[in-house]
Design a protein around this motif. Sequence first.
Motif, PDB file in Angstrom:
ATOM      1  N   GLY A  12       1.021  -1.187   0.133  1.00 15.29           N
ATOM      2  CA  GLY A  12       0.036   0.116   0.035  1.00 15.29           C
ATOM      3  C   GLY A  12       0.704   1.092   0.145  1.00 15.29           C
ATOM      4  N   ASP A  13       0.159   2.347   0.339  1.00 13.73           N
ATOM      5  CA  ASP A  13       0.841   3.623   0.119  1.00 13.73           C
ATOM      6  C   ASP A  13       1.659   4.005   1.633  1.00 13.73           C
ATOM      7  N   GLY A  14       2.897   4.281   1.504  1.00 14.62           N
ATOM      8  CA  GLY A  14       3.653   4.505   2.801  1.00 14.62           C
ATOM      9  C   GLY A  14       5.159   4.278   2.661  1.00 14.62           C
ATOM     10  N   PHE A  15       5.970   4.930   3.362  1.00 14.74           N
ATOM     11  CA  PHE A  15       7.234   4.721   3.230  1.00 14.74           C
ATOM     12  C   PHE A  15       7.874   4.485   4.796  1.00 14.74           C
ATOM     13  N   PHE A  16       9.112   3.845   4.922  1.00 14.60           N
ATOM     14  CA  PHE A  16       9.842   3.718   6.300  1.00 14.60           C
ATOM     15  C   PHE A  16      10.532   5.043   6.101  1.00 14.60           C
ATOM     16  N   LEU A  17      10.290   5.499   7.732  1.00 13.52           N
ATOM     17  CA  LEU A  17      11.042   6.738   8.307  1.00 13.52           C
ATOM     18  C   LEU A  17      12.536   6.306   8.669  1.00 13.52           C
ATOM     19  N   ILE A  18      13.340   7.133   8.013  1.00 10.41           N
ATOM     20  CA  ILE A  18      14.828   6.908   8.305  1.00 10.41           C
ATOM     21  C   ILE A  18      15.652   7.948   8.792  1.00 10.41           C
ATOM     22  N   GLU A  19      16.606   7.632   9.619  1.00  5.48           N
ATOM     23  CA  GLU A  19      17.444   8.914  10.197  1.00  5.48           C
ATOM     24  C   GLU A  19      18.621   8.970   9.235  1.00  5.48           C
ATOM     25  N   THR A  20      18.820  10.296   8.936  1.00  4.87           N
ATOM     26  CA  THR A  20      20.186  10.443   8.091  1.00  4.87           C
ATOM     27  C   THR A  20      20.876  11.815   8.700  1.00  4.87           C
ATOM     28  N   GLY A  72      18.922  14.691   7.894  1.00  2.00           N
ATOM     29  CA  GLY A  72      17.337  14.705   8.534  1.00  2.00           C
ATOM     30  C   GLY A  72      16.768  13.502   8.177  1.00  2.00           C
ATOM     31  N   GLU A  73      15.534  13.571   8.522  1.00  2.00           N
ATOM     32  CA  GLU A  73      14.606  12.232   8.216  1.00  2.00           C
ATOM     33  C   GLU A  73      14.280  12.238   6.845  1.00  2.00           C
ATOM     34  N   ARG A  74      14.461  11.007   6.335  1.00  2.00           N
ATOM     35  CA  ARG A  74      14.145  10.657   5.088  1.00  2.00           C
ATOM     36  C   ARG A  74      13.039   9.702   4.828  1.00  2.00           C
ATOM     37  N   LEU A  75      12.717   9.240   3.604  1.00  2.00           N
ATOM     38  CA  LEU A  75      11.555   8.232   3.499  1.00  2.00           C
ATOM     39  C   LEU A  75      12.294   7.136   2.349  1.00  2.00           C
TER      40      LEU A  75
END
Length: 236
Positions: A84-92, A95-98
């Motif tokens: 479905g629609d969505g992304f994992f949230l990642i810390e770089t 800043g935060e990335r998807l």
Amino acid sequence: MEHAGYTTLSRQSGLAREMQIVANNIANAATTGYRAEGLIFSEYVKPVDRGASLSMGQGNVHSTSFAQGTLTQTNAPFDLAIEGDGFFLIETPQGERLTRSGAFSPSAEGDLVTYDGFRVLDAGGGPIFVPPSGNIAVSSDGTLSADGNPLGQIGVVRPLDPINMVREDGVMFRADDGFEPAETARVLQGFVENSNVNPITQLARMIEVQRAYELGQSFLETEDERVRTALKSLMT
């Protein structure tokens, strides 16, 4: 240079950019979580003498396909895919990335990280601790547990404005307009999402772009020869 030459050159530059994009798509056809990219051409019309107009095409706007890629079962406990629609949230560090690439693993410090070593964040924006032992399970809402004990919920979000997301590499995006929880997305453990690139379609498009570029090049050479011939006739 006459109008015909400028018009053709603007078209050629756009076709060259599209060729680079198509080649990059083909190169990433096997990259987990990769989103296919495209190029949008626009028309610029300028009035010229005697009520006529000059039309020039430009290819400067990049587009991204967010179609679901096929899911491959790996049975690895830290391989996750989103249905479905969505992304994992990642810390770089920036800043935060998807990302849709869910091939994760535990780090030496016990954090769940991407293959680049970036920490995966929970629904509250904090890192996710993974114990060194135990039966790891991830439910469809992203809740991670060890031996039946909940440890946290993996952050799955959706951008508020997906069209304006900025691609920072093959699988990472920056959402300047913000994001919100993806309530309808499902997390699948032991799966990874393949690239949504269709190699056959991209190869066909590469051939089309190559032929269009060669046609434009041939026109420029013919036009150059015509102008040279006209100048020689005027000088003799």
